[in-house]
Write a protein that holds these residues in place. Sequence first.
Motif, PDB file in Angstrom:
ATOM      1  N   TYR A  66       0.805  -1.215   0.000  1.00 29.26           N
ATOM      2  CA  TYR A  66       0.000   0.000   0.000  1.00 29.26           C
ATOM      3  C   TYR A  66       0.844   1.273   0.000  1.00 29.26           C
ATOM      4  CZ  TYR A  66      -4.258  -2.640   0.796  1.00 29.26           C
ATOM      5  OH  TYR A  66      -5.321  -3.488   0.654  1.00 29.26           O
ATOM      6  N   HIS A 104      -4.693   5.883   4.620  1.00 22.72           N
ATOM      7  CA  HIS A 104      -5.049   5.292   3.326  1.00 22.72           C
ATOM      8  C   HIS A 104      -6.217   6.025   2.707  1.00 22.72           C
ATOM      9  CE1 HIS A 104      -8.826   3.243   4.389  1.00 22.72           C
ATOM     10  NE2 HIS A 104      -8.287   3.110   5.578  1.00 22.72           N
ATOM     11  N   SER A 112      -1.195   6.419   1.287  1.00 21.96           N
ATOM     12  CA  SER A 112      -1.113   5.182   0.518  1.00 21.96           C
ATOM     13  C   SER A 112      -1.239   5.429  -0.978  1.00 21.96           C
ATOM     14  CB  SER A 112      -2.211   4.213   0.958  1.00 21.96           C
ATOM     15  OG  SER A 112      -3.473   4.658   0.519  1.00 21.96           O
TER      16      SER A 112
END
Length: 189
Positions: A66, A104, A112
């Motif tokens: 990621y 993220h 990410s």
Amino acid sequence: MGVSTFSFEISPTALHISRAKLGLPVRQECTRLLEKLESFLTSHRPTVGEQEAARHIRFNGLLPDYFDPRTYREILLARKYFLKNPPLSASGSLVLASLLHILHGNRPYALSRRSHPITPFAPTGPAEYRPLLEHLRKKVSRSLEVDKPDRFAEGKVFHQDATAWWPQKIDQLDAIITSRHSSLVHAST
């Protein structure tokens, strides 16, 4: 609304998010914490054991997939820092909650690669270095710029199950508000 609030959280993540929202973070404290974190990131390295343990975390792909390797290293070290130095104030909780927020997603401030903002689908596109501290400082600053209402009363957040015995100082309640994720109770103003 000027009411005194008490919140119960059993999740460490929810605890810090609630403390950041119900507290009064102080910019100078946040700045000092970010400076300590920066020093830690530049003077430490993740151990082989920490890297190996994280390598086995899976979502819809392996965790290292990621992130750019440099961003990933910074994230592992930030985790290590906060495990050694858990936040004890609203300011510390704001920095940690901000870090959790930028981990993220598709947003420009996310650390990410392109992935879904809620469920971390397997990342797509090229990995690029996104400096943790640069993005974290911006997120903390944006959060501190949000004005609290004039009547804002700082709340108290307890790290415990709401079904356990409550501290004695919580009495004379006017309302109890619950969800499957947390409980918030407030007393008269």
